[in-house]
Design a protein around this motif. Structure first.
Motif, mmCIF file in Angstrom:
data_model
loop_
_atom_site.group_PDB
_atom_site.id
_atom_site.type_symbol
_atom_site.label_atom_id
_atom_site.label_comp_id
_atom_site.label_asym_id
_atom_site.label_seq_id
_atom_site.Cartn_x
_atom_site.Cartn_y
_atom_site.Cartn_z
ATOM 1 N N ASP A 233 67.049 107.968 -70.582
ATOM 2 C CA ASP A 233 65.705 106.985 -70.676
ATOM 3 C C ASP A 233 65.260 106.130 -69.481
ATOM 4 O O ASP A 233 66.139 107.148 -68.163
ATOM 5 C CB ASP A 233 67.412 105.784 -70.859
ATOM 6 N N TYR A 234 64.935 105.498 -69.067
ATOM 7 C CA TYR A 234 64.402 104.614 -67.827
ATOM 8 C C TYR A 234 65.202 104.025 -67.603
ATOM 9 O O TYR A 234 65.434 103.148 -68.277
ATOM 10 C CB TYR A 234 62.995 104.033 -67.812
ATOM 11 N N ILE A 235 66.007 104.259 -66.340
ATOM 12 C CA ILE A 235 66.900 103.384 -65.592
ATOM 13 C C ILE A 235 66.388 103.115 -63.767
ATOM 14 O O ILE A 235 65.973 103.871 -63.464
ATOM 15 C CB ILE A 235 67.984 104.434 -65.486
ATOM 16 N N PHE A 236 66.465 102.260 -63.127
ATOM 17 C CA PHE A 236 65.917 101.435 -61.927
ATOM 18 C C PHE A 236 66.525 99.776 -61.581
ATOM 19 O O PHE A 236 67.227 99.218 -62.841
ATOM 20 C CB PHE A 236 64.427 100.472 -62.660
ATOM 21 N N ILE A 237 66.561 99.755 -60.516
ATOM 22 C CA ILE A 237 67.138 98.366 -59.792
ATOM 23 C C ILE A 237 66.435 97.869 -58.794
ATOM 24 O O ILE A 237 65.309 98.407 -58.612
ATOM 25 C CB ILE A 237 68.564 99.134 -58.536
ATOM 26 N N LYS A 238 66.284 96.682 -59.003
ATOM 27 C CA LYS A 238 65.320 96.149 -58.351
ATOM 28 C C LYS A 238 65.969 95.188 -57.189
ATOM 29 O O LYS A 238 66.914 94.350 -57.740
ATOM 30 C CB LYS A 238 64.213 95.140 -59.189
ATOM 31 N N ASP A 239 65.039 94.771 -56.475
ATOM 32 C CA ASP A 239 65.288 93.260 -55.637
ATOM 33 C C ASP A 239 65.190 92.288 -56.254
ATOM 34 O O ASP A 239 64.778 92.226 -57.028
ATOM 35 C CB ASP A 239 65.684 93.335 -54.312
ATOM 36 N N VAL A 240 65.308 90.675 -55.603
ATOM 37 C CA VAL A 240 65.318 89.433 -55.599
ATOM 38 C C VAL A 240 63.929 89.186 -56.096
ATOM 39 O O VAL A 240 63.360 88.408 -56.326
ATOM 40 C CB VAL A 240 66.022 88.768 -54.863
ATOM 41 N N LEU B 185 57.902 104.663 -55.872
ATOM 42 C CA LEU B 185 57.891 103.777 -56.770
ATOM 43 C C LEU B 185 59.474 102.737 -55.739
ATOM 44 O O LEU B 185 58.942 101.976 -56.149
ATOM 45 C CB LEU B 185 58.707 103.725 -57.978
ATOM 46 N N LEU B 186 59.990 103.081 -54.802
ATOM 47 C CA LEU B 186 60.286 101.885 -53.928
ATOM 48 C C LEU B 186 59.435 101.468 -53.256
ATOM 49 O O LEU B 186 58.202 102.171 -52.947
ATOM 50 C CB LEU B 186 60.601 103.281 -52.717
ATOM 51 N N GLY B 187 59.724 100.365 -53.494
ATOM 52 C CA GLY B 187 59.063 99.005 -52.761
ATOM 53 C C GLY B 187 58.074 98.552 -53.113
ATOM 54 O O GLY B 187 57.271 97.558 -52.979
ATOM 55 N N LYS B 188 57.662 99.153 -53.821
ATOM 56 C CA LYS B 188 56.254 98.576 -55.524
ATOM 57 C C LYS B 188 56.731 97.659 -56.336
ATOM 58 O O LYS B 188 58.184 97.467 -57.108
ATOM 59 C CB LYS B 188 56.084 99.788 -56.500
ATOM 60 N N THR B 189 56.163 97.341 -56.995
ATOM 61 C CA THR B 189 56.690 96.252 -58.509
ATOM 62 C C THR B 189 56.038 96.341 -59.716
ATOM 63 O O THR B 189 55.312 97.466 -59.591
ATOM 64 C CB THR B 189 56.166 94.980 -57.850
ATOM 65 N N ILE C 10 72.357 91.935 -60.572
ATOM 66 C CA ILE C 10 73.474 92.660 -59.557
ATOM 67 C C ILE C 10 74.299 91.212 -58.920
ATOM 68 O O ILE C 10 72.777 90.607 -57.833
ATOM 69 C CB ILE C 10 72.323 93.640 -58.680
ATOM 70 N N HIS C 11 75.118 91.100 -58.347
ATOM 71 C CA HIS C 11 75.476 89.901 -57.655
ATOM 72 C C HIS C 11 76.370 90.238 -56.278
ATOM 73 O O HIS C 11 76.374 91.310 -56.140
ATOM 74 C CB HIS C 11 76.416 89.366 -58.111
ATOM 75 N N ASP C 12 75.937 89.652 -55.393
ATOM 76 C CA ASP C 12 76.557 89.957 -54.244
ATOM 77 C C ASP C 12 77.770 89.461 -53.471
ATOM 78 O O ASP C 12 78.200 89.315 -54.045
ATOM 79 C CB ASP C 12 75.640 89.298 -52.568
ATOM 80 N N SER C 13 78.378 89.552 -52.245
ATOM 81 C CA SER C 13 79.393 89.691 -52.390
ATOM 82 C C SER C 13 79.728 87.742 -51.930
ATOM 83 O O SER C 13 80.829 87.603 -52.089
ATOM 84 C CB SER C 13 80.033 90.063 -50.563
ATOM 85 N N HIS C 14 78.812 87.042 -52.320
ATOM 86 C CA HIS C 14 79.037 86.166 -51.520
ATOM 87 C C HIS C 14 78.975 85.275 -53.432
ATOM 88 O O HIS C 14 78.567 84.058 -53.527
ATOM 89 C CB HIS C 14 78.033 85.230 -51.341
ATOM 90 N N GLY C 15 78.520 86.337 -54.171
ATOM 91 C CA GLY C 15 78.301 85.582 -56.046
ATOM 92 C C GLY C 15 76.359 85.760 -55.788
ATOM 93 O O GLY C 15 76.426 84.921 -57.071
ATOM 94 N N GLN C 16 75.715 85.548 -55.545
ATOM 95 C CA GLN C 16 74.383 85.277 -55.137
ATOM 96 C C GLN C 16 74.039 86.263 -55.707
ATOM 97 O O GLN C 16 73.715 87.502 -55.823
ATOM 98 C CB GLN C 16 73.541 85.046 -54.319
ATOM 99 N N VAL C 17 73.035 86.304 -56.479
ATOM 100 C CA VAL C 17 71.934 87.299 -57.380
ATOM 101 C C VAL C 17 71.099 88.086 -56.137
ATOM 102 O O VAL C 17 70.642 86.979 -55.634
ATOM 103 C CB VAL C 17 71.413 86.284 -58.480
ATOM 104 N N ALA C 18 71.383 89.539 -55.974
ATOM 105 C CA ALA C 18 70.812 90.246 -55.009
ATOM 106 C C ALA C 18 70.076 90.602 -55.932
ATOM 107 O O ALA C 18 69.566 92.170 -55.044
ATOM 108 C CB ALA C 18 71.995 90.808 -54.375
ATOM 109 N N GLY C 19 69.775 91.036 -57.299
ATOM 110 C CA GLY C 19 69.014 92.216 -57.640
ATOM 111 C C GLY C 19 69.008 91.797 -59.143
ATOM 112 O O GLY C 19 70.191 91.843 -59.592
ATOM 113 N N LEU C 20 68.670 93.325 -59.572
ATOM 114 C CA LEU C 20 69.439 93.843 -60.863
ATOM 115 C C LEU C 20 68.913 94.926 -60.984
ATOM 116 O O LEU C 20 67.797 95.752 -61.122
ATOM 117 C CB LEU C 20 67.927 92.680 -62.130
ATOM 118 N N VAL C 21 69.693 95.785 -62.575
ATOM 119 C CA VAL C 21 69.586 96.864 -63.038
ATOM 120 C C VAL C 21 68.760 97.028 -64.384
ATOM 121 O O VAL C 21 69.881 96.021 -65.013
ATOM 122 C CB VAL C 21 71.312 97.348 -63.001
ATOM 123 N N GLY C 22 68.345 97.429 -64.524
ATOM 124 C CA GLY C 22 67.740 97.585 -65.912
ATOM 125 C C GLY C 22 67.576 98.908 -66.209
ATOM 126 O O GLY C 22 67.508 100.234 -65.796
#
Length: 463
Positions: free
Chosen positions: A143-150, A172-176, A227-239
């Motif tokens: 499967d294709y697995i990845f994590i992205k920032d905001v 791939l790191l840092g690219k969109t 993905i949420h940070d310690s303050h509950g804010q969206v910090a990215g996503l996992v796909g």
């Protein structure tokens, strides 16, 4: 606790040795050069190293790097001079567990520093082991697995995902997605990412197209979770995207096979029913001709001619309806759409059909709960469908029965209803009523119905 001090200043070692002896269970050994220290570590079990970065055979951070590269699991505490704190902090940033300033070390400080260094290194090792295990697991999956920032930049991707775009994971790191995928695909990925990042809610099992390492278009089923940070804010996503191309191809082949099977079954049913519907009037015609040859009575002859004429009409109707249905099924209708008042059109059809209905000792009426019922239709084709439905109602409604044609508007849709007081349709037959040649009467008697084509023609016209 076995402690190795790599230090070329004897007085500093003597002080550290004296302080360490106050710590229960502690044992200290000394090596004056880096090479002696590495040799000692190769042949002895050591719990922690106190390392001076200014040795006769090695200076600076290279001293730390040599020990770390040879013994990555070993906790290292830097021994710093009074003016080397910033340098020692840099060593900690590069992998040392802590640092001690010479001349300021106490027994309690040494004990606490040694304990924390060992515990911190153990925690780091456990974390590294888990991370490596997770990485191995992710890279072994197809499967294709990845994590992205905001900003939708890749901050982690597994091998399968990277290989699909002919990159390494690090490349791939840092690219969109726009940097590595065709724009058409990247636009869809961007929309999905925004939906997750802005709402903070996951999206599940979205079908999307992608490409593999050979440039072949693939269909993937994608799930994206915020993905949420310690303050509950969206910090990215996992796909996670799973290749379902073969499954889709199998489904398509299955649909094709089912369609082919339905065509074969339809052909078999067509041949069977058509043969029956043709053979019956032919048999009647044949028997009537035989009787004509045997009887000279003019009255009987007229009766035989009438029977022959009825069967010829039946055959003609059957062939006409069959050709009409075949044309509808094989060609798209070129509809000439125009605004039509359904009420006016249906009233005229009812008036046109009323003499025939009256001859069957039936009654018919038109009703509507609106004055006008404007729709955009092809009035000729629509009239053809309605006449087939009316004919079907006449066939299955016994004498003294009633037929009602009505219109209404519901949710901005015009609804046309043709109701009769006939025999009705059995629930088991409802799924099949629009199939060509289908009749509830398995004997297909001409006394109980038509050819079984009227509803099929009306269905083809309307749909």
């Amino acid at each position: 606790m076995q402690i190795l001090v790599i230090e070329d200043n004897p007085s500093d070692f003597i002080l550290l040795d004296r302080l360490a002896k106050k710590i229960e269970g502690s044992y200290v050994d000394l090596c004056e050069t880096l090479q002696k220290g590495i040799a000692y570590l190769d042949s002895n079990v050591v719990d922690v190293v106190l390392l001076d970065l200014s040795l006769p055979d090695s200076l600076g951070l290279d001293t730390l790097n040599q020990v770390r590269s040879r013994f990555p699991a070993l906790p290292i505490i830097i021994l710093s001079g009074n003016d080397d704190d910033e340098f020692a902090l840099e060593a900690v940033r590069q992998g040392a567990q802590d640092y001690l300033t010479k001349g300021e070390v106490t027994s309690e400080l040494l004990r606490r520093t040694l304990q924390y260094a060992i515990e911190r290194k153990q925690a780091q090792q456990e974390l590294a082991t888990e991370r490596n295990l997770l990485r191995t697991l992710l890279d072994s999956l197809p499967d294709y697995i990845f994590i992205k920032d905001v900003q939708e930049r890749y901050i982690m991707t597994n091998i399968a995902h990277a290989q699909a775009v002919k990159k390494t994971s690090n490349e791939l790191l840092g690219k969109t997605a726009f940097d590595v995928f065709p724009e058409e695909f990247a636009n869809y990925y961007h929309e999905d990412d925004l939906a997750v990042l802005e709402s903070g809610k996951p999206v599940f099992n979205i079908e999307r197209n992608t490409v593999d390492e050979n440039g072949n278009v693939k269909t993937v089923l994608t799930t994206k979770v915020p993905i949420h940070d310690s303050h509950g804010q969206v910090a990215g996503l996992v796909g996670i995207s799973r290749d379902i191309t073969e499954r889709k191809q199998l489904e398509a082949r299955t649909i094709e096979l089912l369609a082919e099977r339905e065509r074969i079954q339809f052909l078999e049913r067509f041949i069977r029913d058509m043969s029956h519907d043709v053979r019956t009037p032919l048999t009647i015609i044949q028997s009537s001709l035989y009787l004509l040859q045997r009887h000279k009575d003019s009255e009987k002859s007229d009766e035989m001619f009438q029977r022959i004429n009825q069967q010829l009409i039946r055959l003609e109707d059957l062939l006409t309806a069959s050709l009409e249905l075949t044309h509808l099924m094989q060609h798209n209708l070129n509809l000439e759409l125009e605004d039509v008042d359904l009420n006016t059109l249906l009233k005229s059809l009812v008036a046109e059909y009323k003499p025939f209905i009256t001859s069957k000792h039936l009654t018919i009426e038109f009703t509507s709960d609106v004055d006008r019922c404007l729709v955009e239709i092809d009035s000729v084709e629509f009239a053809r469908a309605v006449l087939h439905l009316l004919h079907n109602a006449v066939i299955y409604t016994p004498e003294a029965g009633h037929i009602t044609v009505s219109t209404t508007i519901s949710d901005e849709h015009a609804l046309v209803s043709i109701r009769d007081t006939g025999i009705g349709i059995q629930p088991l037959d409802l799924p099949h009523v629009f199939m060509p040649f289908f009749r509830s009467d398995k004997s297909r008697s001409s006394k109980t119905g038509g050819q079984g084509l009227g509803l099929s023609i009306a269905y083809q016209v309307i749909t």
